[in-house]
Design an enzyme around this catalytic site. Structure first.
Site, PDB file in Angstrom:
ATOM      1  N   LYS A  22       0.759  -1.293   0.228  1.00 38.23           N
ATOM      2  CA  LYS A  22       0.175   0.098  -0.016  1.00 38.23           C
ATOM      3  C   LYS A  22       0.913   1.139  -0.134  1.00 38.23           C
ATOM      4  O   LYS A  22       0.517   2.091  -0.733  1.00 38.23           O
ATOM      5  CB  LYS A  22      -0.816   0.051   0.998  1.00 38.23           C
ATOM      6  CG  LYS A  22      -1.599   1.329   1.381  1.00 38.23           C
ATOM      7  CD  LYS A  22      -2.367   1.438   2.639  1.00 38.23           C
ATOM      8  CE  LYS A  22      -1.444   1.747   4.105  1.00 38.23           C
ATOM      9  NZ  LYS A  22      -1.324   3.205   4.407  1.00 38.23           N
ATOM     10  N   ASP A 305       4.627  -0.146  12.229  1.00 33.61           N
ATOM     11  CA  ASP A 305       3.627  -0.391  11.620  1.00 33.61           C
ATOM     12  C   ASP A 305       3.162  -1.975  12.026  1.00 33.61           C
ATOM     13  O   ASP A 305       1.988  -2.489  11.759  1.00 33.61           O
ATOM     14  CB  ASP A 305       3.306  -0.423  10.161  1.00 33.61           C
ATOM     15  CG  ASP A 305       2.982   1.109   9.576  1.00 33.61           C
ATOM     16  OD1 ASP A 305       2.944   1.845  10.492  1.00 33.61           O
ATOM     17  OD2 ASP A 305       3.053   1.368   8.511  1.00 33.61           O
TER      18      ASP A 305
HETATM   19  C1  UD1 Z   1       4.946   6.453   6.692  1.00 34.43           C
HETATM   20  C2  UD1 Z   1       3.917   5.194   6.424  1.00 34.43           C
HETATM   21  C3  UD1 Z   1       3.271   4.749   7.820  1.00 34.43           C
HETATM   22  C4  UD1 Z   1       4.345   4.379   8.501  1.00 34.43           C
HETATM   23  C5  UD1 Z   1       5.425   5.461   8.689  1.00 34.43           C
HETATM   24  C6  UD1 Z   1       6.799   4.860   9.429  1.00 34.43           C
HETATM   25  C7  UD1 Z   1       2.869   5.927   4.240  1.00 34.43           C
HETATM   26  C8  UD1 Z   1       1.706   6.639   3.352  1.00 34.43           C
HETATM   27  N1  UD1 Z   1       2.848   5.934   5.421  1.00 34.43           N
HETATM   28  O1  UD1 Z   1       4.272   7.405   7.446  1.00 34.43           O
HETATM   29  O2  UD1 Z   1       2.477   3.593   7.442  1.00 34.43           O
HETATM   30  O3  UD1 Z   1       4.149   4.273   9.817  1.00 34.43           O
HETATM   31  O4  UD1 Z   1       6.152   5.979   7.441  1.00 34.43           O
HETATM   32  O5  UD1 Z   1       7.488   3.900   8.863  1.00 34.43           O
HETATM   33  O6  UD1 Z   1       3.781   5.538   3.729  1.00 34.43           O
HETATM   34  N2  UD1 Z   1       8.294  13.645  10.821  1.00 34.43           N
HETATM   35  C9  UD1 Z   1       8.575  14.974  11.083  1.00 34.43           C
HETATM   36  N3  UD1 Z   1       8.468  15.875  10.058  1.00 34.43           N
HETATM   37  C10 UD1 Z   1       8.092  15.475   8.700  1.00 34.43           C
HETATM   38  C11 UD1 Z   1       7.616  14.287   8.403  1.00 34.43           C
HETATM   39  C12 UD1 Z   1       7.821  13.224   9.748  1.00 34.43           C
HETATM   40  O7  UD1 Z   1       8.805  15.198  12.180  1.00 34.43           O
HETATM   41  O8  UD1 Z   1       7.878  16.397   7.968  1.00 34.43           O
HETATM   42  C13 UD1 Z   1       8.255  12.449  11.887  1.00 34.43           C
HETATM   43  C14 UD1 Z   1       7.094  11.933  12.190  1.00 34.43           C
HETATM   44  O9  UD1 Z   1       6.188  12.481  13.016  1.00 34.43           O
HETATM   45  C15 UD1 Z   1       7.271  10.533  12.834  1.00 34.43           C
HETATM   46  C16 UD1 Z   1       8.552  10.201  11.864  1.00 34.43           C
HETATM   47  O10 UD1 Z   1       9.266  11.534  11.444  1.00 34.43           O
HETATM   48  O11 UD1 Z   1       7.951  10.674  14.112  1.00 34.43           O
HETATM   49  C17 UD1 Z   1       8.584   9.282  10.853  1.00 34.43           C
HETATM   50  O12 UD1 Z   1       7.389   9.694  10.046  1.00 34.43           O
HETATM   51  P1  UD1 Z   1       7.292   9.360   8.473  1.00 34.43           P
HETATM   52  O13 UD1 Z   1       8.278   8.130   8.194  1.00 34.43           O
HETATM   53  O14 UD1 Z   1       7.262  10.543   7.602  1.00 34.43           O
HETATM   54  O15 UD1 Z   1       5.859   8.685   8.177  1.00 34.43           O
HETATM   55  P2  UD1 Z   1       4.841   8.799   7.451  1.00 34.43           P
HETATM   56  O16 UD1 Z   1       5.438   9.127   5.900  1.00 34.43           O
HETATM   57  O17 UD1 Z   1       3.889   9.793   7.673  1.00 34.43           O
END
Ligand code: UD1
Length: 430
Positions: A22, A305
């Site tokens: 996904k 996840d």
């Molecule tokens: C993606 C996955 C999600 C998974 C996560 C971590 C998708 C659609 N979703 O979510 O299923 O749980 O990766 O493997 O692929 N963060 C920041 N600033 C940002 C972006 C992220 O501080 O701009 C932090 C987040 O709060 C979190 C960490 O970085 O603590 C990881 O987040 P991220 O890997 O970006 O998760 P998603 O891409 O939202």
């Protein structure tokens, strides 16, 4: 509202085919609009999130044609708008990928701030930092993220946190920027690699995906391609833990065992047998489960996840286990529901201290989010008696035919839409 009705107690036995990833599909679907030529994508999982993404592409004039249930043909040639503000897109976190894709192709994008699973604060500051470094002006107005640039220029970007979303988003914005972009401290998840491979098959020049330094050489345009999405690591892991929790014997087929190593390692630690072959992994849970400790980490660490699923298993393991969540700060909300099924778990901040119990007992519970919802279903499969799970729309965001696949492994589970259907299920299962 639809629910899952579950009569626990049956060990899961047999084989299950794992679908396309996904989270890779969401990035790849968004990236597919970056060319005016036709793109054919195979192994797209038929789940809510991917369907919302395709609807969003159609809403800006893209053509999405289903060839079969898992193959789509997409053309971005007819896109006539760069504004995605319909409420429906808020339902998926990955709406931000359209920002990177539209900005990369048209140098302009306006997308509603993302929603997705409520598992804690989910900032997008790293996405914005990356776009700005490439020369875009980015602002938030009226709930929309607006990104615009005269031209995008390659840049050296150091991510402050390891983020899958920002790594993929910046990669998309940079593939047609002028010159070279370097993303340091990049996420290494299999879906980051898959999106990079997809973009490369469209003519992009991305090197180093899968390591923490990604180098992108900008190209003037991308072309059409045909691409097959990788198998879903988390769907596979969920069925592997379902086997462990129900004392079963399940072979997950059509997987990349390498992507499942951290999951397999924990299953072995708690006493399961794990057999790997080229594209399948078999989990046999012949012995009682024992305790272990686990901390979620970016890939190749144990995935956040999979945290609810392992917690459900450890709740039934001998001894005391500690689960530490290091990616999201609010990912133990489901523990209250599990406690109602008899689990003995204390949550302190980002740590769960689990004293294993002998059994769970069925209860009426709600899925708080996608992965926790799936984990609670697994708890229900192991529980004594009847469990009903509400809010299954969360689970359907990311699992295709979840209850059907479980049923094929011998689970007593049905999707029910009303009291009468629930009663019928109770009578049938005794
Ligand atoms: C993606 C996955 C999600 C998974 C996560 C971590 C998708 C659609 N979703 O979510 O299923 O749980 O990766 O493997 O692929 N963060 C920041 N600033 C940002 C972006 C992220 O501080 O701009 C932090 C987040 O709060 C979190 C960490 O970085 O603590 C990881 O987040 P991220 O890997 O970006 O998760 P998603 O891409 O939202």
């Amino acid at each position: 509202m639809e629910q899952y009705a579950i009569k626990g107690g049956n060990p899961l036995v047999g084989e299950v085919e794992i679908g396309g990833a996904k989270n890779a599909a969401l990035g790849i679907l968004a990236a597919s609009i970056m060319t005016d030529e036709t793109v054919v994508i195979e192994n797209v999982p038929d789940v809510r999130d991917t369907n919302v993404m395709m609807k969003a592409i159609e809403s800006i004039g893209g053509i999405v044609e289903g060839i079969d249930r898992h193959t789509v043909k997409i053309s971005g040639k007819t896109i006539n708008d760069v504004v995605i503000e319909d409420g429906f897109i808020k339902k998926i976190r990955a709406s931000y990928y359209l920002l990177g894709a539209l900005l990369g192709k048209y140098k302009r994008a306006q997308v509603t701030l993302p929603g997705g699973c409520n598992i804690g604060l989910r900032p997008i500051d790293q996405h914005i930092k990356g776009f700005r470094a490439l020369g875009a002006d980015v602002r938030i107005e009226h709930g929309l993220i607006i990104a615009e640039a005269e031209r995008l220029r390659g840049s050296h970007i150091y991510l402050d946190v390891v983020t899958v979303g920002a790594t993929i988003d910046i990669m998309m914005a940079a593939v047609m920027a002028e010159g070279q972009t370097i993303i340091e401290n990049a996420a290494k998840e299999p879906h980051v690699v898959d999106v990079a491979n997809f973009l490369n098959s469209m003519g992009a020049v991305i090197k180093g995906a899968g390591t923490d330094v990604i180098r992108i050489k900008g190209v003037p345009r991308l072309h059409g391609t045909e691409y097959v999405i990788i198998p879903d690591q988390i769907e596979a892991g969920t069925f592997m833990f379902a086997a462990a929790v129900t004392k079963g014997d399940v072979t997950v087929k059509n997987v990349i065992p390498k992507h499942l190593e951290s999951i397999s390692a924990k299953l072995i630690e708690v006493g399961c047998e794990v057999e790997e072959s080229d594209d399948a992994v078999r989990v046999v849970a012949a012995k009682p489960l024992t305790h272990t400790h686990v901390k979620t980490l970016p890939y190749p660490g144990f995935p956040t996840d999979m945290q609810p699923q392992i917690t459900v298993a450890l709740g039934l393991s001998r001894g005391t286990s500690i689960v530490t969540e290091s990616i999201f700060e609010n990912r133990f909300k489901y523990v209250d529901e599990l406690t109602r099924m008899g689990a003995n778990i204390k949550v302190e901040g980002n740590t769960a201290i689990i004293d294993g119990v002998n059994k769970y007992t069925g209860a009426s519970i709600s899925a708080p989010d996608l992965r926790a919802g799936a984990a609670l279903v697994i708890a229900g499969l192991a529980a004594e008696g009847m469990t009903t799970v509400d809010d299954i729309q969360f689970i359907e965001r990311g699992y295709e035919d979840f209850h059907i696949k479980l049923k094929n492994l011998g689970a007593q589970i049905e999707k029910v839409a009303c009291e009468r259907e629930q009663k019928k299920f109770r009578l049938k299962t005794g």
